[in-house]
Design a protein around this motif. Structure first.
Motif, mmCIF file in Angstrom:
data_model
loop_
_atom_site.group_PDB
_atom_site.id
_atom_site.type_symbol
_atom_site.label_atom_id
_atom_site.label_comp_id
_atom_site.label_asym_id
_atom_site.label_seq_id
_atom_site.Cartn_x
_atom_site.Cartn_y
_atom_site.Cartn_z
ATOM 1 N N GLN A 193 -51.494 126.905 58.697
ATOM 2 C CA GLN A 193 -52.427 127.933 57.629
ATOM 3 C C GLN A 193 -51.284 128.803 57.171
ATOM 4 O OE1 GLN A 193 -54.660 131.090 59.105
ATOM 5 N NE2 GLN A 193 -55.424 131.804 57.200
ATOM 6 N N LEU A 194 -51.204 128.903 55.639
ATOM 7 C CA LEU A 194 -50.182 129.888 55.187
ATOM 8 C C LEU A 194 -50.236 131.107 55.545
ATOM 9 C CD1 LEU A 194 -50.676 128.819 51.244
ATOM 10 C CD2 LEU A 194 -48.952 128.383 53.037
ATOM 11 N N GLU A 195 -49.312 131.840 56.245
ATOM 12 C CA GLU A 195 -49.347 133.278 56.678
ATOM 13 C C GLU A 195 -49.019 134.250 55.397
ATOM 14 O OE1 GLU A 195 -47.177 134.214 60.214
ATOM 15 O OE2 GLU A 195 -48.140 132.269 61.056
ATOM 16 N N ASN A 196 -47.979 133.868 54.858
ATOM 17 C CA ASN A 196 -47.393 134.753 53.828
ATOM 18 C C ASN A 196 -46.569 134.105 52.931
ATOM 19 O OD1 ASN A 196 -45.816 136.880 52.898
ATOM 20 N ND2 ASN A 196 -44.722 137.321 54.921
ATOM 21 N N PRO A 197 -46.946 133.464 51.918
ATOM 22 C CA PRO A 197 -46.483 132.345 51.077
ATOM 23 C C PRO A 197 -45.242 133.224 50.153
ATOM 24 C CG PRO A 197 -48.521 132.797 50.144
ATOM 25 C CD PRO A 197 -48.591 133.636 51.445
ATOM 26 N N GLY A 198 -43.984 132.649 50.001
ATOM 27 C CA GLY A 198 -43.131 133.060 49.287
ATOM 28 C C GLY A 198 -42.837 132.147 47.969
ATOM 29 N N LYS A 199 -41.943 131.440 47.742
ATOM 30 C CA LYS A 199 -41.555 130.734 46.514
ATOM 31 C C LYS A 199 -42.600 129.414 46.719
ATOM 32 C CE LYS A 199 -38.093 128.508 43.798
ATOM 33 N NZ LYS A 199 -36.952 128.769 43.178
ATOM 34 N N ILE A 200 -42.948 129.201 45.525
ATOM 35 C CA ILE A 200 -43.869 127.912 45.435
ATOM 36 C C ILE A 200 -43.211 127.047 44.635
ATOM 37 C CG2 ILE A 200 -46.024 127.069 44.736
ATOM 38 C CD1 ILE A 200 -47.349 129.331 45.703
ATOM 39 N N TYR A 201 -42.998 125.603 44.852
ATOM 40 C CA TYR A 201 -42.223 124.599 43.845
ATOM 41 C C TYR A 201 -43.142 123.565 43.751
ATOM 42 C CZ TYR A 201 -37.731 122.956 42.719
ATOM 43 O OH TYR A 201 -36.576 122.619 41.929
ATOM 44 N N ILE A 202 -43.317 122.973 42.582
ATOM 45 C CA ILE A 202 -43.900 122.035 42.406
ATOM 46 C C ILE A 202 -43.292 120.714 42.410
ATOM 47 C CG2 ILE A 202 -45.741 120.814 40.817
ATOM 48 C CD1 ILE A 202 -46.187 123.752 39.620
ATOM 49 N N TYR A 203 -43.605 119.617 43.082
ATOM 50 C CA TYR A 203 -42.754 118.554 43.091
ATOM 51 C C TYR A 203 -43.659 117.375 43.154
ATOM 52 C CZ TYR A 203 -39.767 114.953 44.774
ATOM 53 O OH TYR A 203 -39.117 113.895 44.931
ATOM 54 N N GLY A 204 -43.838 116.833 41.992
ATOM 55 C CA GLY A 204 -44.782 115.693 41.578
ATOM 56 C C GLY A 204 -46.263 116.137 41.899
ATOM 57 N N ASP A 205 -46.880 115.247 42.938
ATOM 58 C CA ASP A 205 -47.874 115.420 43.330
ATOM 59 C C ASP A 205 -48.065 116.553 44.598
ATOM 60 O OD1 ASP A 205 -49.478 114.049 41.590
ATOM 61 O OD2 ASP A 205 -49.541 112.395 42.579
ATOM 62 N N PHE A 206 -46.888 117.090 44.841
ATOM 63 C CA PHE A 206 -46.618 117.828 46.004
ATOM 64 C C PHE A 206 -46.590 119.362 45.635
ATOM 65 C CE2 PHE A 206 -46.069 113.443 47.266
ATOM 66 C CZ PHE A 206 -46.963 113.537 48.305
ATOM 67 N N LEU A 207 -47.083 120.165 46.455
ATOM 68 C CA LEU A 207 -46.722 121.820 46.464
ATOM 69 C C LEU A 207 -45.585 121.913 47.597
ATOM 70 C CD1 LEU A 207 -49.743 123.383 45.707
ATOM 71 C CD2 LEU A 207 -48.008 122.853 44.140
ATOM 72 N N LEU A 208 -44.602 122.511 47.569
ATOM 73 C CA LEU A 208 -43.858 123.161 48.599
ATOM 74 C C LEU A 208 -43.865 124.657 48.671
ATOM 75 C CD1 LEU A 208 -42.098 120.542 47.174
ATOM 76 C CD2 LEU A 208 -40.860 120.782 49.423
ATOM 77 N N ILE A 209 -44.230 125.311 49.641
ATOM 78 C CA ILE A 209 -44.470 126.726 49.602
ATOM 79 C C ILE A 209 -43.858 127.181 50.740
ATOM 80 C CG2 ILE A 209 -46.073 128.449 49.984
ATOM 81 C CD1 ILE A 209 -48.309 126.616 48.986
ATOM 82 N N ASN A 210 -42.653 128.038 50.293
ATOM 83 C CA ASN A 210 -41.961 128.657 51.431
ATOM 84 C C ASN A 210 -42.557 129.719 52.211
ATOM 85 O OD1 ASN A 210 -39.916 131.439 51.258
ATOM 86 N ND2 ASN A 210 -39.491 130.087 52.676
ATOM 87 N N GLU A 211 -42.574 129.869 53.469
ATOM 88 C CA GLU A 211 -42.996 130.848 54.331
ATOM 89 C C GLU A 211 -41.548 131.783 54.764
ATOM 90 O OE1 GLU A 211 -45.877 132.629 55.891
ATOM 91 O OE2 GLU A 211 -46.558 130.664 56.040
ATOM 92 N N PRO A 212 -41.548 133.045 54.137
ATOM 93 C CA PRO A 212 -40.188 133.581 54.259
ATOM 94 C C PRO A 212 -39.944 133.752 55.847
ATOM 95 C CG PRO A 212 -41.564 134.657 52.606
ATOM 96 C CD PRO A 212 -42.261 133.559 53.411
ATOM 97 N N GLN A 213 -38.496 133.380 56.060
ATOM 98 C CA GLN A 213 -37.869 133.252 57.447
ATOM 99 C C GLN A 213 -38.598 132.302 58.426
ATOM 100 O OE1 GLN A 213 -35.535 135.092 57.740
ATOM 101 N NE2 GLN A 213 -35.786 136.484 55.823
ATOM 102 N N LYS A 214 -39.509 131.532 57.779
ATOM 103 C CA LYS A 214 -40.088 130.527 58.820
ATOM 104 C C LYS A 214 -40.097 129.090 58.515
ATOM 105 C CE LYS A 214 -43.103 133.968 60.801
ATOM 106 N NZ LYS A 214 -44.517 134.579 60.456
ATOM 107 N N GLY A 215 -39.989 128.934 57.403
ATOM 108 C CA GLY A 215 -40.116 127.344 56.791
ATOM 109 C C GLY A 215 -40.708 127.158 55.813
ATOM 110 N N ILE A 216 -41.218 126.005 55.593
ATOM 111 C CA ILE A 216 -41.865 125.314 54.332
ATOM 112 C C ILE A 216 -42.863 124.543 54.632
ATOM 113 C CG2 ILE A 216 -41.138 123.813 52.379
ATOM 114 C CD1 ILE A 216 -38.278 124.409 52.665
#
Lengths: 427, 186
Positions: free
Chosen positions: A62-85
Motif C-alpha cells: 500500500q502507498l503510505e505517502n507518495p512522492g514523485k510519480i513517474y510514468i514509464y510506458g504502461d507502468f507507474l513508478l511512485i516514490n515513497e520518500p525515504q523508503k523506496g519505489i
C-alpha cells in the motif's frame, strides 16, 4: 427550637471547616501536558549498512505517502520518500495493479532512461534495469555522489535527517505561575512558534533532504536544496558524475524543455542552457517574492504558480505567465489571482492547476492574456496538490490518494481510478 | 407548625437558585482562585428533594467553562428555618464560550469535559418565607483540556501526531476544586 437551630448551624459550619481544611490541602489538580511535534532528527548511519545489500525487491504494498510519480510506458513508478519505489502496472488506468516495491532507504527521487531506473540511495546513485518491471535487477551503484549530507569517511558514517515525531511531557500547566484570573500566554506562543520553525521540507511528500531528478539528452540532472548535479548517462548502466552547480537556496522543481532547464526555487525561476549537456550555463533568473512555485513551460510561455503557506511565508496566491521567447530576459505578462495554487500540468493548450484544498481548475491558455476568461472546469471537491498529464490519463495527486482521469475531453474530466494512501497529505 | 413552615415550597412547585462564589484548587504547587456562578432551575419533588438542571460559569486558568447538567438537592431537616442541605451536580463543563483562536497557521482552542460536584451547605429561610439564602461548600471535579497547534501545509501526515498539524501542545486537566458559593433560592 432556637437552640436546635444554632446547634445545626454549628454542625454545618463544623463540617464546612473540616471540608475546607481537607480540600485545600488535598485538592491538587491533575495536569498532563504533552507537546508533540515533528522535526527533522539527525540520524547517524554506517555507509557499510546500506551498501552491503542490494536493494530488495518486495511484493507490492500500500502507498503510505507518495512522492514523485513517474510514468514509464504502461507502468507507474511512485516514490515513497525515504523508503523506496512502488511499481504499478497501469495498462488499464481504471484499475492500476501494484506489482513490486523496491526498497531503497533514503530514496527521494527517480528518473527513467531507456529501461534504466536511476534512484538515489542516501549518498549513492543506484541504477536498475527495469526492461521487465516484473523482474527488476540492480545493475550499478555509483558511490558518494550526493554528498550534501554530513559524512565522516574515516569512521564510515554519515548523517541524514529523519522526519520524526517527538513528544515532551510534563505535569505542570504551562504559562501559569499561580495567582488568579491572570495568566501568561506569550510564553506558550513563542514555544509553539519555535516548533513551526523546526519542521522542514516544503514540497509535497518530502521529508529530509530534497533531490529532484530529470533526464535530458542522456544526462541526468539532480537538484537538491541548493545545488544542481550533472551526471553523464550515455553509458546508461554506468552514470558518471560530472559536476555540481550552486543555485542558491530553496530549490523545488526542475522542468526540462527543449535543451533548457527551468528550475523553480523559493525566490524565483532559474533558466539554464543545457545545449552542452555536461555543463549547463545560467541564462537568467526571474526573481519574485518568496513563495512556493512549481513551473511548467511551453515554447513561448512559462506558467509559474506562487502560493502562500507555512514554509512559503510572505507568499501570494497567483498564477504568473511569463514570456520566455527571449530566455535571457523572461518578462512577466500577467498575473492571475488564485486561491492556493500548488502543482500545474500543461497538456497542449489546456492548463490544469491544483488549488490545494480548493479543488482543481482547468483553463484554456491559448490566449495567455485572458486565462481567467477561459476557465474550462472547476472541480471544487477534487482536492489536489499535483497534476501529471500522462499519455493515457491525467494523474491527480491529492490528499486522499493518487487518482487518474480520462481527459480526452479536456473540459470534462472523467474519473477512472483512485489509489488510496495510508498517510494522506494535508492541504 | 405546618409542614411548609418557613417558606417550604409546595411539592411540584418551580424553584430557582442563583449562586455566586469562589472556586479554588491547587495547581503548579500554588493556589488558584477564580469565580463560579451557577443558576439552578428545578422542581420540589417532595418535602425534602429538589431536582432540576443547572447552567453556570466556572473560571479556570486559561479557560472559562460553562457547566450544564442535572442537579439534585436534598434538605435534611426541611421544617427548620436553618436546614442542612446536601446535593449533587452532574454535567458537562462546556467550552462553547471560548472561540478557537487562529493566527495564521497557529491555532488555539479549549475543550471541556465531564463535571461532577457533590455539595453540602445550609439553607436559611427568610422571615416571610418567600425565599431562602444558601451557603454551599462543594467539591468539583472537572475534566478539560487546552490545545495549541501549528497547522501543517503540504506535508503528508505522519503517525503519532494529530492529522493536519506539525505540532500540537495539549494539556489535559482534572481540576479538583473546592467551591464556596452564596446564593438565593426563590
Amino acid at each position: 427550637m432556637k437552640n436546635f437551630n444554632s446547634n445545626s448551624t454549628l454542625i454545618v459550619w463544623g463540617i464546612i471547616a473540616i471540608f475546607s481544611v481537607t480540600f485545600f490541602s488535598s485538592c491538587e489538580d491533575q495536569v498532563s501536558s504533552t507537546y508533540t511535534y515533528r522535526a527533522m532528527m539527525p540520524v547517524y548511519l554506517q555507509m557499510s549498512d546500506f551498501r552491503t545489500n542490494e536493494a530488495l525487491i518486495e511484493p507490492g504494498r500500500q502507498l503510505e505517502n507518495p512522492g514523485k510519480i513517474y510514468i514509464y510506458g504502461d507502468f507507474l513508478l511512485i516514490n515513497e520518500p525515504q523508503k523506496g519505489i512502488h511499481i504499478l502496472d497501469n495498462t488499464n488506468p481504471s484499475s492500476p495493479i501494484s506489482l513490486n516495491f523496491i526498497k531503497i532507504p533514503g530514496n527521494v527521487d527517480l528518473a527513467v532512461n531507456s529501461n534504466m531506473l536511476y534512484a538515489d540511495n542516501y549518498l549513492d546513485l543506484l541504477v536498475f534495469d527495469i526492461s521487465n518491471p516484473r523482474a527488476i535487477k540492480q545493475v550499478q551503484r555509483v558511490e558518494d555522489v550526493f554528498q550534501n549530507m554530513i559524512t565522516d569517511a574515516s569512521s564510515g558514517t554519515f548523517m541524514t535527517l529523519k522526519d520524526t515525531v517527538l513528544t515532551g511531557e510534563s505535569n505542570f500547566m504551562s504559562g501559569w505561575w499561580g495567582g488568579n484570573f491572570f495568566w501568561n500566554r506569550g510564553g506558550m506562543l513563542s514555544f509553539s512558534n519555535d516548533a513551526a520553525s523546526v519542521s522542514g521540507g516544503e514540497s509535497y511528500g518530502q521529508g529530509g533532504s530534497m533531490a529532484r531528478f530529470t533526464l535530458m539528452n542522456a544526462h541526468l540532472y539532480a537538484v537538491d536544496d541548493f545545488t544542481l548535479r550533472v551526471f553523464d548517462v550515455q553509458d546508461k548502466e554506468m552514470p558518471k558524475f560530472l559536476s555540481t552547480i550552486n543555485l542558491g537556496w530553496g530549490i523545488e522543481t526542475i522542468f526540462p524543455f527543449q535543451n533548457r532547464l527551468f528550475i523553480g526555487s523559493n525566490s524565483g525561476m532559474h533558466i539554464y542552457d543545457a545545449t552542452e549537456p555536461s555543463s549547463p550555463t545560467k541564462m537568467s533568473v526571474y526573481e519574485h517574492v518568496t513563495a512556493c512555485d512549481p513551473v511548467v513551460v511551453n515554447e513561448q510561455h512559462a506558467f509559474v504558480t506562487l502560493r502562500s503557506g507555512v514554509n512559503c511565508r510572505f507568499g501570494v496566491d497567483e498564477l504568473q505567465v511569463l514570456d520566455i521567447t527571449n530566455l535571457y530576459q523572461p518578462k512577466l505578462l500577467k498575473s492571475y489571482a488564485m486561491l492556493n495554487p500548488h502543482g500545474l500540468g500543461l497538456a497542449g493548450d489546456v492548463l490544469y492547476l491544483a488549488e490545494g484544498k480548493h479543488g482543481l481548475k482547468s483553463f484554456n491558455v491559448a490566449d495567455v492574456l485572458a486565462i481567467d476568461k477561459n476557465q474550462l472546469e472547476y472541480l471544487k471537491s477534487l482536492k489536489s496538490v499535483d497534476i501529471i498529464p500522462g499519455p493515457k490519463s491525467l494523474i491527480v495527486i491529492g490528499p486522499d490518494g493518487v487518482c487518474q482521469f480520462d481527459y480526452s475531453n479536456p473540459g470534462k474530466l472523467i474519473q477512472l481510478s483512485c489509489i488510496d494512501v495510508k498517510n494522506p497529505v494535508v492541504v | 407548625m405546618s409542614q411548609f413552615a418557613f417558606g417550604q415550597k409546595a411539592v411540584g412547585s418551580y424553584l430557582h437558585h442563583i449562586e455566586l462564589g469562589a472556586i479554588s484548587g491547587r495547581l503548579n504547587n500554588s493556589i488558584r482562585l477564580d469565580y463560579s456562578i451557577q443558576s439552578f432551575h428545578g422542581i420540589q419533588l417532595d418535602q425534602k428533594n429538589k431536582l432540576g438542571f443547572f447552567v453556570g460559569f466556572d473560571s479556570y486558568p486559561k479557560q472559562v467553562l460553562m457547566p450544564l447538567g442535572f442537579g439534585w438537592r436534598s434538605s435534611l431537616n426541611p421544617n427548620r428555618r436553618n436546614s442542612l442541605n446536601i446535593g449533587l451536580d452532574l454535567g458537562y463543563g462546556s467550552s462553547w464560550l471560548d472561540r478557537k483562536e487562529i493566527e495564521g497557521v497557529f491555532e488555539k482552542w479549549n475543550e471541556g469535559g465531564v463535571m461532577l460536584s457533590p455539595l453540602v451547605g445550609i439553607v436559611r429561610k427568610s422571615k416571610n418565607g418567600t425565599m431562602a439564602y444558601t451557603w454551599n461548600l462543594g467539591f468539583r471535579k472537572q475534566f478539560a483540556s487546552t490545545f495549541e497547534g501549528v497547522r501543517s501545509s503540504g506535508l503528508s501526515t505522519i503517525e503519532g501526531i494529530r492529522p493536519g498539524y506539525d505540532s500540537i501542545f495539549e494539556e489535559s486537566y482534572v481540576f479538583n476544586s473546592l467551591t464556596l458559593r452564596w446564593g438565593i433560592l426563590f
